[in-house]
Design an enzyme around this catalytic site. Structure first.
Site, PDB file in Angstrom:
ATOM      1  N   GLY A   1       0.792  -1.237   0.000  1.00 37.29           N
ATOM      2  CA  GLY A   1       0.000   0.000   0.000  1.00 37.29           C
ATOM      3  C   GLY A   1       0.821   1.282   0.000  1.00 37.29           C
TER       4      GLY A   1
ATOM      5  N   PHE B   1       2.968   2.578  -5.869  1.00 35.10           N
ATOM      6  CA  PHE B   1       2.214   3.420  -6.800  1.00 35.10           C
ATOM      7  C   PHE B   1       0.709   3.103  -6.782  1.00 35.10           C
TER       8      PHE B   1
ATOM      9  N   ASP C   1       3.651  -3.075   4.203  1.00 34.22           N
ATOM     10  CA  ASP C   1       4.558  -2.769   3.099  1.00 34.22           C
ATOM     11  C   ASP C   1       5.994  -2.835   3.623  1.00 34.22           C
TER      12      ASP C   1
ATOM     13  N   THR D   1      -1.195  -9.056 -13.620  1.00 38.32           N
ATOM     14  CA  THR D   1      -0.815  -8.159 -14.711  1.00 38.32           C
ATOM     15  C   THR D   1      -1.060  -8.821 -16.063  1.00 38.32           C
ATOM     16  N   ASP D   2      -1.237  -8.003 -17.086  1.00 36.82           N
ATOM     17  CA  ASP D   2      -1.411  -8.564 -18.439  1.00 36.82           C
ATOM     18  C   ASP D   2      -0.125  -9.227 -18.942  1.00 36.82           C
ATOM     19  N   GLU D   3       1.023  -8.924 -18.307  1.00 36.10           N
ATOM     20  CA  GLU D   3       2.292  -9.474 -18.804  1.00 36.10           C
ATOM     21  C   GLU D   3       2.372 -10.984 -18.655  1.00 36.10           C
TER      22      GLU D   3
ATOM     23  N   TYR E   1      10.141 -11.123 -14.282  1.00 42.67           N
ATOM     24  CA  TYR E   1       9.033 -10.461 -13.568  1.00 42.67           C
ATOM     25  C   TYR E   1       7.709 -11.109 -13.938  1.00 42.67           C
TER      26      TYR E   1
ATOM     27  N   LYS F   1       4.971 -13.370 -11.723  1.00 43.06           N
ATOM     28  CA  LYS F   1       3.558 -13.001 -11.548  1.00 43.06           C
ATOM     29  C   LYS F   1       2.644 -14.144 -12.023  1.00 43.06           C
TER      30      LYS F   1
ATOM     31  N   LYS G   1       9.879   3.826 -14.204  1.00 46.53           N
ATOM     32  CA  LYS G   1       8.956   3.377 -15.243  1.00 46.53           C
ATOM     33  C   LYS G   1       8.863   4.408 -16.357  1.00 46.53           C
TER      34      LYS G   1
ATOM     35  N   TYR H   1      13.950   2.450 -25.823  1.00 49.08           N
ATOM     36  CA  TYR H   1      14.521   1.132 -26.120  1.00 49.08           C
ATOM     37  C   TYR H   1      14.212   0.708 -27.562  1.00 49.08           C
TER      38      TYR H   1
ATOM     39  N   ASN I   1       5.727   3.028 -28.063  1.00 49.09           N
ATOM     40  CA  ASN I   1       6.552   3.834 -27.155  1.00 49.09           C
ATOM     41  C   ASN I   1       7.008   5.125 -27.830  1.00 49.09           C
TER      42      ASN I   1
HETATM   43  P1  NAD Z   1       5.371  -0.576  -7.001  1.00 45.29           P
HETATM   44  O1  NAD Z   1       6.694  -1.171  -7.284  1.00 45.29           O
HETATM   45  O2  NAD Z   1       5.161   0.875  -7.184  1.00 45.29           O
HETATM   46  O3  NAD Z   1       4.926  -0.919  -5.516  1.00 45.29           O
HETATM   47  C1  NAD Z   1       5.155  -2.179  -4.926  1.00 45.29           C
HETATM   48  C2  NAD Z   1       5.027  -2.025  -3.411  1.00 45.29           C
HETATM   49  O4  NAD Z   1       5.208  -3.327  -2.829  1.00 45.29           O
HETATM   50  C3  NAD Z   1       6.082  -1.106  -2.807  1.00 45.29           C
HETATM   51  O5  NAD Z   1       5.484  -0.215  -1.892  1.00 45.29           O
HETATM   52  C4  NAD Z   1       7.036  -2.061  -2.105  1.00 45.29           C
HETATM   53  O6  NAD Z   1       7.668  -1.484  -0.970  1.00 45.29           O
HETATM   54  C5  NAD Z   1       6.096  -3.184  -1.719  1.00 45.29           C
HETATM   55  N1  NAD Z   1       6.798  -4.462  -1.543  1.00 45.29           N
HETATM   56  C6  NAD Z   1       7.728  -5.030  -2.358  1.00 45.29           C
HETATM   57  N2  NAD Z   1       8.158  -6.176  -1.834  1.00 45.29           N
HETATM   58  C7  NAD Z   1       7.472  -6.369  -0.681  1.00 45.29           C
HETATM   59  C8  NAD Z   1       7.463  -7.406   0.307  1.00 45.29           C
HETATM   60  N3  NAD Z   1       8.274  -8.466   0.212  1.00 45.29           N
HETATM   61  N4  NAD Z   1       6.629  -7.277   1.358  1.00 45.29           N
HETATM   62  C9  NAD Z   1       5.818  -6.198   1.465  1.00 45.29           C
HETATM   63  N5  NAD Z   1       5.794  -5.187   0.581  1.00 45.29           N
HETATM   64  C10 NAD Z   1       6.611  -5.284  -0.489  1.00 45.29           C
HETATM   65  O7  NAD Z   1       4.351  -1.422  -7.905  1.00 45.29           O
HETATM   66  P2  NAD Z   1       2.966  -0.961  -8.580  1.00 45.29           P
HETATM   67  O8  NAD Z   1       3.257  -0.446  -9.933  1.00 45.29           O
HETATM   68  O9  NAD Z   1       2.196  -0.152  -7.622  1.00 45.29           O
HETATM   69  O10 NAD Z   1       2.284  -2.398  -8.765  1.00 45.29           O
HETATM   70  C11 NAD Z   1       1.435  -2.925  -7.747  1.00 45.29           C
HETATM   71  C12 NAD Z   1       0.898  -4.274  -8.211  1.00 45.29           C
HETATM   72  O11 NAD Z   1       0.192  -4.106  -9.449  1.00 45.29           O
HETATM   73  C13 NAD Z   1       1.998  -5.294  -8.502  1.00 45.29           C
HETATM   74  O12 NAD Z   1       1.548  -6.542  -8.061  1.00 45.29           O
HETATM   75  C14 NAD Z   1       2.147  -5.274 -10.021  1.00 45.29           C
HETATM   76  O13 NAD Z   1       2.587  -6.516 -10.502  1.00 45.29           O
HETATM   77  C15 NAD Z   1       0.713  -4.973 -10.444  1.00 45.29           C
HETATM   78  N6  NAD Z   1       0.531  -4.267 -11.743  1.00 45.29           N
HETATM   79  C16 NAD Z   1       1.221  -3.116 -12.008  1.00 45.29           C
HETATM   80  C17 NAD Z   1       0.973  -2.431 -13.208  1.00 45.29           C
HETATM   81  C18 NAD Z   1       1.690  -1.137 -13.535  1.00 45.29           C
HETATM   82  O14 NAD Z   1       1.547  -0.667 -14.664  1.00 45.29           O
HETATM   83  N7  NAD Z   1       2.418  -0.535 -12.631  1.00 45.29           N
HETATM   84  C19 NAD Z   1       0.029  -2.939 -14.117  1.00 45.29           C
HETATM   85  C20 NAD Z   1      -0.627  -4.132 -13.817  1.00 45.29           C
HETATM   86  C21 NAD Z   1      -0.388  -4.784 -12.601  1.00 45.29           C
HETATM   87  O1  DAU Z   2       1.604  -4.304 -18.491  1.00 41.43           O
HETATM   88  C1  DAU Z   2       1.612  -4.169 -17.097  1.00 41.43           C
HETATM   89  C2  DAU Z   2       3.022  -3.969 -16.617  1.00 41.43           C
HETATM   90  O2  DAU Z   2       3.403  -2.656 -17.024  1.00 41.43           O
HETATM   91  C3  DAU Z   2       3.176  -4.135 -15.116  1.00 41.43           C
HETATM   92  O3  DAU Z   2       2.896  -5.456 -14.774  1.00 41.43           O
HETATM   93  C4  DAU Z   2       4.584  -3.756 -14.662  1.00 41.43           C
HETATM   94  O4  DAU Z   2       4.676  -3.795 -13.255  1.00 41.43           O
HETATM   95  C5  DAU Z   2       4.894  -2.350 -15.137  1.00 41.43           C
HETATM   96  O5  DAU Z   2       6.218  -2.001 -14.804  1.00 41.43           O
HETATM   97  C6  DAU Z   2       4.687  -2.247 -16.641  1.00 41.43           C
HETATM   98  O6  DAU Z   2       5.682  -3.022 -17.361  1.00 41.43           O
HETATM   99  P1  DAU Z   2       6.408  -2.448 -18.683  1.00 41.43           P
HETATM  100  O7  DAU Z   2       7.682  -3.154 -18.859  1.00 41.43           O
HETATM  101  O8  DAU Z   2       5.452  -2.413 -19.829  1.00 41.43           O
HETATM  102  O9  DAU Z   2       6.613  -0.917 -18.189  1.00 41.43           O
HETATM  103  P2  DAU Z   2       7.841   0.100 -18.318  1.00 41.43           P
HETATM  104  O10 DAU Z   2       7.332   1.422 -17.861  1.00 41.43           O
HETATM  105  O11 DAU Z   2       9.081  -0.419 -17.701  1.00 41.43           O
HETATM  106  O12 DAU Z   2       8.081   0.156 -19.901  1.00 41.43           O
HETATM  107  C7  DAU Z   2       7.041   0.529 -20.793  1.00 41.43           C
HETATM  108  C8  DAU Z   2       7.589   0.409 -22.199  1.00 41.43           C
HETATM  109  O13 DAU Z   2       8.563   1.439 -22.394  1.00 41.43           O
HETATM  110  C9  DAU Z   2       8.307  -0.897 -22.494  1.00 41.43           C
HETATM  111  O14 DAU Z   2       8.033  -1.293 -23.829  1.00 41.43           O
HETATM  112  C10 DAU Z   2       9.786  -0.569 -22.320  1.00 41.43           C
HETATM  113  C11 DAU Z   2       9.851   0.895 -22.726  1.00 41.43           C
HETATM  114  N1  DAU Z   2      10.876   1.705 -22.028  1.00 41.43           N
HETATM  115  C12 DAU Z   2      10.874   1.682 -20.658  1.00 41.43           C
HETATM  116  C13 DAU Z   2      11.794   2.424 -19.957  1.00 41.43           C
HETATM  117  C14 DAU Z   2      11.812   2.398 -18.446  1.00 41.43           C
HETATM  118  C15 DAU Z   2      11.775   2.494 -22.744  1.00 41.43           C
HETATM  119  O15 DAU Z   2      11.742   2.523 -23.991  1.00 41.43           O
HETATM  120  N2  DAU Z   2      12.690   3.226 -22.034  1.00 41.43           N
HETATM  121  C16 DAU Z   2      12.743   3.219 -20.667  1.00 41.43           C
HETATM  122  O16 DAU Z   2      13.631   3.904 -20.085  1.00 41.43           O
END
Ligand code: NAD
Ligand code: DAU
Length: 334
Positions: free
Chosen positions: A8, A11, A37, A125-127, A149, A153, A188, A206, A248
């Site tokens: 919590g 993000f 957390d 996640t969709d990944e 990663y 998941k 990110k 990238y 991107n």
């Molecule tokens: P984030 O990295 O911003 O936050 C993760 C949080 O988990 C942090 O506060 C961290 O301190 C905590 N954490 C990590 N390891 C821990 C542990 N061992 N015990 C307790 N807390 C721990 O991630 P986010 O982007 O907020 O993603 C949250 C969830 O949503 C994740 O499960 C991720 O896979 C999923 N998700 C993210 C995205 C995205 O675009 N960011 C999209 C789809 C799903």
């Molecule tokens: O699809 C959901 C996922 O989205 C989540 O499960 C992950 O937690 C979250 O990190 C995110 O994964 P991506 O790998 O898609 O996100 P990221 O922001 O790292 O990268 C988005 C796209 O941009 C990817 O194609 C890689 C590219 N990229 C990323 C970074 C950080 C760049 O081109 N340059 C960069 O510096």
């Protein structure tokens, strides 16, 4: 109602908790929230109110079974966001991903069974589906994760489903597309590029910039999570998206424009290993079954988020420096 939210301070989890505490989920205005957390590099206590009568914050690890067995009894539901979440870091060192995302999920679910928690939502996640050249994934699509990663998941999803089948734990799984919004760690794509462009620094795109992601505002993701928590069915998986596909390169061009930056700051750099080409979700199920409808128009949401980073430099400056020095996420010369 007592909710237990892992991750919590990150993000998405912090957006969910802030919304809950501010009365943003009707019927839950009086809910008490425990946040667990670990405060890894990605977690920030300042993402949550310092002091709130309905919030209890515990700094701890989801892998800590004894702590979970101490904390969980008396909670009605668990929303499990905690994870290692950054693909690039999983390429540098996969071990914390397997530990937290797989081991942490299993430990948490086990403790939920032992503590007789009634309801769990596991945030995936969709990944987990891999990469799709055309069309869109339904929930029935096979899992074919490519990065460590995504593999961690996918493993966590299967563990969650097994706790439903074996122990009849009432758990639902959400699989969301890429989120954007305030308070996202500057490792990110969007916050990384915005925080660099605002300072006149180059940004690393990238490969050829042709990879496609589907973007959703974090507020819409959190609304979907809450819908699944309150109305989702046990053992079911719900895709969550909005259909906003961008390469991107297109996203980078939009950010350059919104930041008023020099387009010459965009540098193409060697590609991410095993870089997934495209993500796209079919989210008909959650729309038809639970009435999910994203509310934030993409263009407006993106502009507001850029403004948020422009106005909150204090929030991201320390996280940015820590992120870039920790695992050499920025290629030489960028
Ligand atoms: P984030 O990295 O911003 O936050 C993760 C949080 O988990 C942090 O506060 C961290 O301190 C905590 N954490 C990590 N390891 C821990 C542990 N061992 N015990 C307790 N807390 C721990 O991630 P986010 O982007 O907020 O993603 C949250 C969830 O949503 C994740 O499960 C991720 O896979 C999923 N998700 C993210 C995205 C995205 O675009 N960011 C999209 C789809 C799903
Ligand atoms: O699809 C959901 C996922 O989205 C989540 O499960 C992950 O937690 C979250 O990190 C995110 O994964 P991506 O790998 O898609 O996100 P990221 O922001 O790292 O990268 C988005 C796209 O941009 C990817 O194609 C890689 C590219 N990229 C990323 C970074 C950080 C760049 O081109 N340059 C960069 O510096």
């Amino acid at each position: 109602m007592r909710l237990f939210v892992t991750g919590g301070a990150g993000f998405i989890g912090s957006h969910y908790v802030r919304t809950l505490l501010s009365g943003g989920f009707p019927g839950y205005e009086h809910a008490d929230v425990t946040v667990l957390d670990k405060l890894t590099y990605a977690g920030n206590r300042a993402n949550l109110p310092a002091d709130h009568p309905r919030l209890r914050f515990v700094a701890g690890d989801v892998c800590d079974r004894a702590l979970l067995l101490d904390l969980l009894p008396g909670h009605d539901a668990v929303v499990h966001f905690a994870a290692e979440s950054h693909v690039d870091r999983s390429l540098a060192d996969a071990s914390p991903f397997v530990r937290t995302n797989v081991g942490g999920t299993q430990t948490l679910l086990d403790a939920c069974v032992a503590s007789r928690v009634q309801r769990v939502v596991h945030i995936s996640t969709d990944e987990v589906y891999g990469s799709i050249a055309e069309g869109a994934w339904t929930e029935e699509w096979p899992l074919l994760p490519n990065s460590p990663y995504a593999a961690s998941k996918a493993a966590a999803d299967l563990v969650a489903r097994s706790y439903w089948r074996s122990h009849r734990l009432d758990v639902s799984i959400t699989r969301c597309s890429n989120n954007y919004g305030p308070y996202q760690h500057p490792e990110k794509l969007i916050p990384r590029f915005v925080t660099r462009l605002l300072r006149g620094r180059p940004v690393p795109l990238y490969g050829d910039g042709g990879n496609v992601r589907e973007w959703l505002h974090v507020a819409d993701h959190c609304r979907a999570v809450h819908l699944v928590l309150t109305r989702g069915r046990a053992g079911e998986i719900y895709n969550v998206g909005q259909g906003n596909e961008r390469t991107n390169r297109q996203m980078t061009d939009a950010l350059v424009r919104l930041c008023g930056a020099d387009p010459g700051l965009v540098r193409t750099v060697p590609d991410r290993k095993g870089h997934d080409l495209r993500y796209a979700l079919d989210d008909t199920k959650i729309r038809e079954e639970l009435g999910y409808a994203p509310a934030v128009p993409f263009e407006r949401g993106l502009a507001e988020v850029v403004d948020w980073y422009r106005e909150n430099t204090g929030w991201w400056e320390s996280a940015r420096d820590a992120a870039e020095s920790a695992v050499r996420l920025t290629p030489a010369g960028v």
